[in-house]
Design a protein around this motif. Structure first.
Motif, short mmCIF file in Angstrom:
data_model
loop_
_atom_site.label_atom_id
_atom_site.label_comp_id
_atom_site.label_asym_id
_atom_site.label_seq_id
_atom_site.Cartn_x
_atom_site.Cartn_y
_atom_site.Cartn_z
N ARG A 189 39.75 34.68 68.94
CA ARG A 189 40.41 34.93 70.22
C ARG A 189 41.91 34.82 70.05
O ARG A 189 42.39 33.93 69.34
CB ARG A 189 39.91 33.95 71.27
N PHE A 190 42.64 35.71 70.72
CA PHE A 190 44.09 35.75 70.60
C PHE A 190 44.73 35.80 71.98
O PHE A 190 44.24 36.50 72.86
CB PHE A 190 44.53 36.99 69.81
N VAL A 208 42.54 38.40 74.10
CA VAL A 208 41.84 39.48 73.42
C VAL A 208 40.91 38.85 72.39
O VAL A 208 41.29 37.92 71.68
CB VAL A 208 42.84 40.44 72.74
N LYS A 209 39.68 39.35 72.32
CA LYS A 209 38.68 38.79 71.42
C LYS A 209 38.22 39.85 70.42
O LYS A 209 37.97 40.99 70.77
CB LYS A 209 37.48 38.31 72.23
N TYR A 210 38.12 39.43 69.16
CA TYR A 210 37.60 40.28 68.10
C TYR A 210 36.14 39.93 67.89
O TYR A 210 35.80 38.80 67.54
CB TYR A 210 38.40 40.05 66.82
N SER A 211 35.24 40.87 68.13
CA SER A 211 33.82 40.59 67.99
C SER A 211 33.32 40.93 66.59
O SER A 211 33.95 41.72 65.89
CB SER A 211 33.02 41.35 69.05
N PRO A 212 32.20 40.37 66.18
CA PRO A 212 31.67 40.64 64.84
C PRO A 212 31.38 42.12 64.58
O PRO A 212 31.33 42.54 63.45
CB PRO A 212 30.39 39.82 64.78
N GLY A 213 31.18 42.89 65.62
CA GLY A 213 30.93 44.32 65.46
C GLY A 213 32.20 45.11 65.23
O GLY A 213 32.21 46.32 65.33
N HIS A 214 33.28 44.42 64.93
CA HIS A 214 34.59 45.02 64.66
C HIS A 214 35.14 45.78 65.86
O HIS A 214 35.78 46.81 65.72
CB HIS A 214 34.54 45.93 63.43
N SER A 215 34.89 45.25 67.04
CA SER A 215 35.46 45.84 68.24
C SER A 215 36.33 44.79 68.93
O SER A 215 36.19 43.60 68.71
CB SER A 215 34.36 46.33 69.18
N TRP A 216 37.23 45.26 69.76
CA TRP A 216 38.16 44.39 70.47
C TRP A 216 37.86 44.45 71.96
O TRP A 216 37.68 45.52 72.52
CB TRP A 216 39.59 44.84 70.21
N VAL A 217 37.84 43.28 72.60
CA VAL A 217 37.52 43.17 74.01
C VAL A 217 38.57 42.28 74.67
O VAL A 217 38.95 41.24 74.13
CB VAL A 217 36.11 42.54 74.21
N ALA A 218 39.04 42.70 75.84
CA ALA A 218 39.97 41.87 76.61
C ALA A 218 39.16 40.97 77.53
O ALA A 218 38.40 41.44 78.36
CB ALA A 218 40.92 42.74 77.41
N TRP A 228 43.73 36.60 58.53
CA TRP A 228 42.99 36.02 59.64
C TRP A 228 41.56 36.55 59.71
O TRP A 228 40.71 35.97 60.36
CB TRP A 228 43.68 36.32 60.98
N PHE A 229 41.30 37.67 59.04
CA PHE A 229 40.00 38.33 59.17
C PHE A 229 39.18 38.31 57.90
O PHE A 229 38.12 38.86 57.85
CB PHE A 229 40.21 39.78 59.63
N GLY A 230 39.70 37.67 56.84
CA GLY A 230 38.97 37.59 55.58
C GLY A 230 37.82 36.60 55.64
O GLY A 230 37.67 35.87 56.62
#
Length: 88
Positions: free
Chosen positions: A28-29, A43-53, A80-82
């Motif tokens: 989460r950012f 903004v949240k980065y989900s495991p499915g490589h999608s971004w959601v507000a 941050w994503f490795g």
């Protein structure tokens, strides 16, 4: 926490944003404009490589702009994503 400044173009206007990670586990950012910290967006980065507000206070951000912002975050800070990502 480490913050990153990102410039994004929204409706032919440049917008300078400060992106700060909130939670390394959930990706989460907090996104806020450089001039004002009152209207922060989450903004949240989900495991499915999608971004959601989660908390979209910036009404001019569409799904397209959120995905574009997410790509810019990944380009700016790929560590941050490795697999061994950790926020110090």
């Amino acid at each position: 926490m480490i913050s990153v400044e990102i410039v994004i173009w929204v409706y032919n206007l440049s917008l300078c944003l400060v992106v700060t990670p909130i939670d390394a586990k959930f990706r989460r950012f907090k996104v806020e404009t450089i001039n004002s910290t009152q209207n922060a967006m989450i903004v949240k980065y989900s495991p499915g490589h999608s971004w959601v507000a989660e908390k979209a206070t910036m009404k001019f951000f569409t799904k397209k702009h959120i995905r574009k912002l997410g790509k810019l975050i990944k380009i700016e800070r790929p560590e941050w994503f490795g697999p061994k990502a950790s926020i110090q």
